[in-house]
Design an enzyme around this catalytic site. Structure first.
Site: not given
Ligand code: AGP
Length: 624
Positions: A2, A74, A99, A482, A486, A505
């Site tokens: 949040c 959130w 938190g 990746e 995305k 596989h």
């Molecule tokens: C990436 O597009 C994501 N939103 C997410 O996977 C992110 O990379 C992950 O939460 C790690 O975040 P950080 O690099 O701030 O630790």
């Protein structure tokens, strides 16, 4: 997850809080609210949905007073409803929280047994009750907070105000980020510097268990016993302009376009131009230790872990050190085998990801050396790791990570070259060639961005595909992962990333005329002094990937290929081909990431999703 902001000063807080929340919205956007204190009365406004909805509701509200707090949520405990939105007001207390309070149920039961009415499903409201109980017994806000904190288990950042104290806002943290911004007769509290950077650059980053008592004229930093504790004021060098979209439609697109510059800034500080070699200043104390290293463990989440997977290929090739890569959420619970000869590399854009921080603690407990690759200065990870290498990507606001990823790759490349030189696996000539190659990367990234129009068309032509299958081999396998991540996170299209050799596989069963198969198959160039066999290795990989391409083609799948401009062969087989500038085995993953980011961006744009704030996601995952 949040976003939190607090203001105390001589101005009307409404605009300051709403503006701060808009700048924090990437942290969570299920519901939002603000509270303002004036004349012993607190007015609270909350609503489900985005800040825009809150702003609309507040358009005619005329607040008095000059202190207040705000929150964008959130949801963890309780659905994203107005009732569960922050701030929570209980008696004299109003608070916002980021938190999770793990033992809130036991407190909830006790409060209910005492006859206290709980109105929401949140853990945060329970804490407001606990503070209020103490205040109702005559304690000051600071005393109340200090009395309650030892009874809370979990992670938190709270910003709290009391009706009885019109010149005080208190912020406290444990495991979730919180900072104080110092102004002229005004002060701020926020979860991230983005919220207040246009108002002040003088920042105190709170440490766990520190309490910031903010008044209009001054700020005191206390420990849990209410005693003054030393702190440092840092001047932040990120500019407020970097937090704006600068004419781009979305932060994500802006950040994709910032990659050449972000890469140049990340590389530049780690090159010794006199010798023509990579030389990471922060590693100087580690060089002799690197020689005797017996394993490297890379730990991260999401995109940062994909960078780690590429890093494994770099480190194993250039330094011949055994490397494992793990999800931080798995690593922290599996009792990993580490020793004093292990190096644990933690990668994180934000430096606040809860699982990555827990992994850091686990590694330290086991006696391993810890090295963070991080983008945010003064983040918890950067502060707590033994060593930190900063990616100088600048602020990344779009929830989908782009420039953080490619700069992490550049940093891992440099780490691998340094480690390879330290342990004698690569000689000076080879190291010089690798360095010279790396220096070309920003320019190659710039040229890759010129392919944007072609990629936009590719995305537009394949919107009807039922699913998107990304495949690559070797160092391109993590890029396939990746690319798929995305696409799914911002366009909600079903996408999978696979190692091309795994096709037969199982996943080949999914391939039919409705599937789009994105094949990453560059033709790698190699430095002339690369060890024998490297060029042959790349050639073999390419040929194997071409066989996979044929397997897909014969089953009717549409082939979207990403290759190199020095290679005519892909053109005969691909339904659609994007040709990138020719580059080496180690640089191609960085370049290949860029068109895949653009592919995801334009697919999302055509599908009409919210690119910078995709559903259910938040920029940094600060809870487990
Ligand atoms: C990436 O597009 C994501 N939103 C997410 O996977 C992110 O990379 C992950 O939460 C790690 O975040 P950080 O690099 O701030 O630790």
């Amino acid at each position: 997850m949040c976003g939190i902001i607090g203001y105390i000063g001589d101005k009307n807080p409404k605009g300051i809080l709403l503006d701060g929340l808009k700048r924090l919205e990437y942290r969570g956007y299920d519901s939002a609210g603000i509270a303002v204190l004036h004349d012993k009365q607190v007015e609270v406004f909350r609503c489900q949905g985005r800040i825009e909805a809150l702003e609309k509701r507040l358009s005619n509200a005329d607040f008095k007073g000059s202190l207040g707090i705000g929150h964008t949520r959130w949801a963890t405990h309780g659905a994203p409803t107005e009732r569960n939105a922050h701030p929570h007001q209980v008696g004299a207390i109003t608070l916002v929280h980021n938190g999770i309070i793990e033992n809130y149920l036991e407190h909830r039961e006790r409060l209910q047994a005492m006859g206290r009415k709980i109105l929401s499903e949140t853990d945060s409201e329970i804490v407001a009750h606990l503070f209020d109980l103490e205040v109702s017994q005559g304690k000051t806000l600071l005393q109340a907070i200090a009395a309650v904190l030892p009874r809370l288990k979990g992670s938190y950042a709270f910003v709290v105000l009391s009706k009885n104290e019109e010149d005080t806002i208190i912020g406290v943290r444990n495991g979730a980020p919180l900072l104080v911004g110092l102004g002229d007769k005004e002060n701020f509290v926020a979860s991230d510097v983005q919220a207040i950077l246009h108002r002040t650059k003088q920042i105190i980053y709170l440490k766990d268990h520190q309490i910031a008592v903010c008044h209009r004229g001054n700020v005191e930093i206390k420990d849990l016993y209410g005693k003054d504790t030393p702190f440092e004021v840092k001047t932040i060098n990120w500019s407020a302009d970097q937090m704006e979209k600068a004419g781009y439609r979305h932060f994500m697109l802006k950040e994709i376009h910032e990659q050449p510059q972000a890469l140049a800034q990340t590389i530049e500080t780690n090159i010794d131009h006199q010798s023509g070699l990579v030389s990471i200043p922060e590693l100087s104390s580690l060089r002799s230790w690197l020689k005797d290293l017996d394993q490297i463990q890379i730990v991260a989440c999401g995109t940062a872990r994909h960078a780690g997977l590429v890093g494994r290929y770099y480190l194993e090739r250039f330094a011949r050190i055994s490397v494992k890569v793990d999800f931080a959420s798995e690593f922290r619970y599996r009792d990993p085998l580490l020793s004093t000869k292990s190096l644990v590399v933690l990668i994180s854009q934000s430096g606040e990801t809860a699982d990555t921080l827990a992994a850091l603690r686990e590694a330290k407990t086991k006696g391993a050396k810890t090295l963070a690759i991080c983008n945010v200065r003064e983040s918890t990870l950067a502060r707590d790791a033994d060593l930190v290498l900063y990616t100088n990507a600048g602020p990344e606001i779009g929830v989908a990570s782009t420039k953080a990823f490619t700069t992490q790759l550049a940093m891992l490349y440099m780490l691998a070259v340094e480690a390879g030189q330290a342990n004698g696996n690569i000689d000076e000539t080879y190291a010089k060639e690798l360095t010279a190659d790396l220096l070309k990367l920003p320019f190659l990234a710039e040229r890759t961005l010129l392919l944007e129009k072609q990629i936009e068309k590719m995305a537009g032509d394949h919107l009807d595909c039922s699913f998107f299958f990304y495949m690559g081999r070797d160092v391109q396998y993590p890029i396939a992962l990746e690319g798929a991540l995305k696409l799914k996170e911002i366009s909600y299209a079903h996408a999978e990333g696979y190692a091309a050799g795994e096709l037969k596989h199982g996943p080949i069963a999914l391939i039919d005329r409705t599937a789009a198969v994105l094949i990453i198959a560059p033709k790698d160039t190699e430095p002339t002094s690369a060890p024998e066999g490297m060029a042959e290795h790349s050639k073999t990989l390419f040929e194997k990937t071409m066989s996979n391409l044929q397997e897909v083609k014969s089953r009717g799948g549409k082939i979207l290929a990403f290759g190199s401009e020095n290679d005519p062969s892909l053109a005969q087989h691909a339904d659609c081909l994007i040709q990138l500038p020719a580059a080496s085995w180690a640089l191609n993953p960085v370049l290949m990431a860029i068109p895949l980011q653009l592919m995801a961006y334009y697919t999302a744009l055509f599908r009409g999703t919210d690119v910078d704030k995709p559903r259910n996601l938040a920029k940094s995952v600060t809870v487990e």
